[in-house]
Design a protein around this motif. Sequence first.
Motif, PDB file in Angstrom:
ATOM      1  N   PRO A  69       0.810  -1.221   0.000  1.00 28.62           N
ATOM      2  CA  PRO A  69       0.000   0.000   0.000  1.00 28.62           C
ATOM      3  C   PRO A  69       0.848   1.278   0.000  1.00 28.62           C
ATOM      4  O   PRO A  69       0.454   2.282  -0.611  1.00 28.62           O
ATOM      5  N   TYR A  70       1.996   1.244   0.665  1.00 29.36           N
ATOM      6  CA  TYR A  70       2.853   2.425   0.711  1.00 29.36           C
ATOM      7  C   TYR A  70       3.499   2.682  -0.649  1.00 29.36           C
ATOM      8  O   TYR A  70       3.603   3.827  -1.100  1.00 29.36           O
ATOM      9  N   ALA A  71       3.921   1.613  -1.315  1.00 26.43           N
ATOM     10  CA  ALA A  71       4.546   1.767  -2.625  1.00 26.43           C
ATOM     11  C   ALA A  71       3.523   2.205  -3.675  1.00 26.43           C
ATOM     12  O   ALA A  71       3.762   3.137  -4.439  1.00 26.43           O
ATOM     13  N   SER A  72       2.386   1.520  -3.704  1.00 23.96           N
ATOM     14  CA  SER A  72       1.367   1.858  -4.703  1.00 23.96           C
ATOM     15  C   SER A  72       0.762   3.230  -4.446  1.00 23.96           C
ATOM     16  O   SER A  72       0.267   3.883  -5.371  1.00 23.96           O
ATOM     17  N   VAL A  78      13.609   1.888   4.418  1.00 18.97           N
ATOM     18  CA  VAL A  78      13.004   2.643   3.315  1.00 18.97           C
ATOM     19  C   VAL A  78      12.911   4.115   3.693  1.00 18.97           C
ATOM     20  O   VAL A  78      13.117   4.502   4.843  1.00 18.97           O
ATOM     21  N   GLY A  79      12.586   4.952   2.699  1.00 20.72           N
ATOM     22  CA  GLY A  79      12.457   6.387   2.936  1.00 20.72           C
ATOM     23  C   GLY A  79      11.084   6.899   2.563  1.00 20.72           C
ATOM     24  O   GLY A  79      10.364   6.289   1.755  1.00 20.72           O
ATOM     25  N   TYR A  80      10.722   8.033   3.125  1.00 16.80           N
ATOM     26  CA  TYR A  80       9.419   8.649   2.884  1.00 16.80           C
ATOM     27  C   TYR A  80       9.513   9.570   1.667  1.00 16.80           C
ATOM     28  O   TYR A  80      10.393  10.425   1.584  1.00 16.80           O
ATOM     29  N   ALA A  81       8.605   9.388   0.719  1.00 14.53           N
ATOM     30  CA  ALA A  81       8.615  10.186  -0.505  1.00 14.53           C
ATOM     31  C   ALA A  81       8.422  11.668  -0.222  1.00 14.53           C
ATOM     32  O   ALA A  81       8.882  12.520  -0.993  1.00 14.53           O
ATOM     33  N   LEU A 127      10.157   6.588  -1.077  1.00 18.35           N
ATOM     34  CA  LEU A 127      11.198   7.246  -1.855  1.00 18.35           C
ATOM     35  C   LEU A 127      11.914   6.234  -2.745  1.00 18.35           C
ATOM     36  O   LEU A 127      12.397   5.208  -2.259  1.00 18.35           O
ATOM     37  N   ASP A 128      11.986   6.517  -4.033  1.00 18.98           N
ATOM     38  CA  ASP A 128      12.711   5.654  -4.964  1.00 18.98           C
ATOM     39  C   ASP A 128      14.203   5.964  -4.846  1.00 18.98           C
ATOM     40  O   ASP A 128      14.625   7.101  -5.066  1.00 18.98           O
ATOM     41  N   ILE A 129      14.994   4.955  -4.485  1.00 17.91           N
ATOM     42  CA  ILE A 129      16.432   5.181  -4.299  1.00 17.91           C
ATOM     43  C   ILE A 129      17.258   4.527  -5.407  1.00 17.91           C
ATOM     44  O   ILE A 129      18.471   4.352  -5.273  1.00 17.91           O
TER      45      ILE A 129
END
Length: 421
Positions: free
Chosen positions: A101-104, A309-312, A109-111
């Motif tokens: 759900p977080y990715a979709s 992971v990181g927050y967009a 954040l895309d690293i």
Amino acid sequence: MHRRLLDTAAVVAAAALLTACSTGNTGGDTNEKVTITYGVWAGTQTPAMQGIAAAFTKEHPNITVKVEERPWPEYWSTLQTGAAGGTAPDAFWMLAQNIRPYASGGQLLDISDEIKKEKVDLSKYPKAVLDLYDQGDGKIYGLPKDVDTNAVWFNKAIFDKAGVAHPSPDWTWDDFRATAKKLTDPAAGVWGVAAPIDYQGGYYNTIFQAGGKVISDDGKTAEIDSPEARKGIEFWTNLQADKSSPTLKQLSDTEAETMFEQGKVAMYMSGAYWALKLYENKTIAPNVDVAPLPIGAKRATVTSGIENVGYAGTKHPDAVKKFLLFASGKEAAEIQAKSGAVLPAYEGGEKTWMAAMPEFKNLQVFIDAKQYSVPLPVQGNAAEWQGDQTKYLTGAWEGTTSVTDATKKYADAIDKVLAEK
């Protein structure tokens, strides 16, 4: 790792909301001093995470990392609210079954660019764990910080008092069941095993050992109601029927790991992440040992791991990307391993991790288990369908519903979740 695998008794750090709490725009490409937040759930790993944060700041003096710790239920509820409302931590822990759900939703954040720029060698990480987090969109949202496999923690003192031989490396399901019966002593308030409804530390392992699957290879349908999968679940319902385990009610009142630490259960099937907590418990540590999982039709254990992971929505994407690569890299792996906190995902930290707890002489079984590990099933919105396990399986564990009926209804419910886009 999921809820039963975590230490929710640790004290929450005296922090306010999980927020990205500084100003500026780049947080890494200039000399501006910034602070980024790093969200973790409470447990024995926090000191190691603070050590990683300090080591990163030593290398990047203009970036301070504030570790923010919350207990398990609050961690996820606060993260969900924060990610939707713009107040999530800059960097945080993620589980494979929760990432979708977080990715979709565009909240991670895309690293990928930073990984390419820094020429990160992805072969240093377990492919099975990397694949768990692959969302099929061509983006990389994080890197693993640790790796999980399962084995059987056991209390040598209980075995010795009952005159029962310690587990052998090649013991079978039948051996395990017979051992649990022999170790159960109602008068002393001791059970041979803890048998909760526990997917990662428990019945997924035996489903795969029986030659079954939880989800089909194409990820479209449940297979938890197949004959092989049912055998894997019956491994656990038999233990409950034998009264070799506390009831589900008792395990709800006091979690399995706690009962093991209290000396109330002789065996507990779970992961390497309990090692440090058991090692630091001076009362039980001298009696703790670990053995490989018993063998069904074949050897198998599920594997997973936490990812950084990181927050967009972070105000400091460059700083966060740098931190994420560091927090899952070689130096951070050594910090984790030396503390004994967790088996690091980055290749080469295994011996250091074992050396941190020298009295636990058989930790190698967790490392050997990588050879026969199977990725944790996380297809679709796994957090949702895995969260339904007690709704559909409780009757089977309590003996009020057949395993066949319970798994058929659960499979239907899983199929509905998997069908969702």
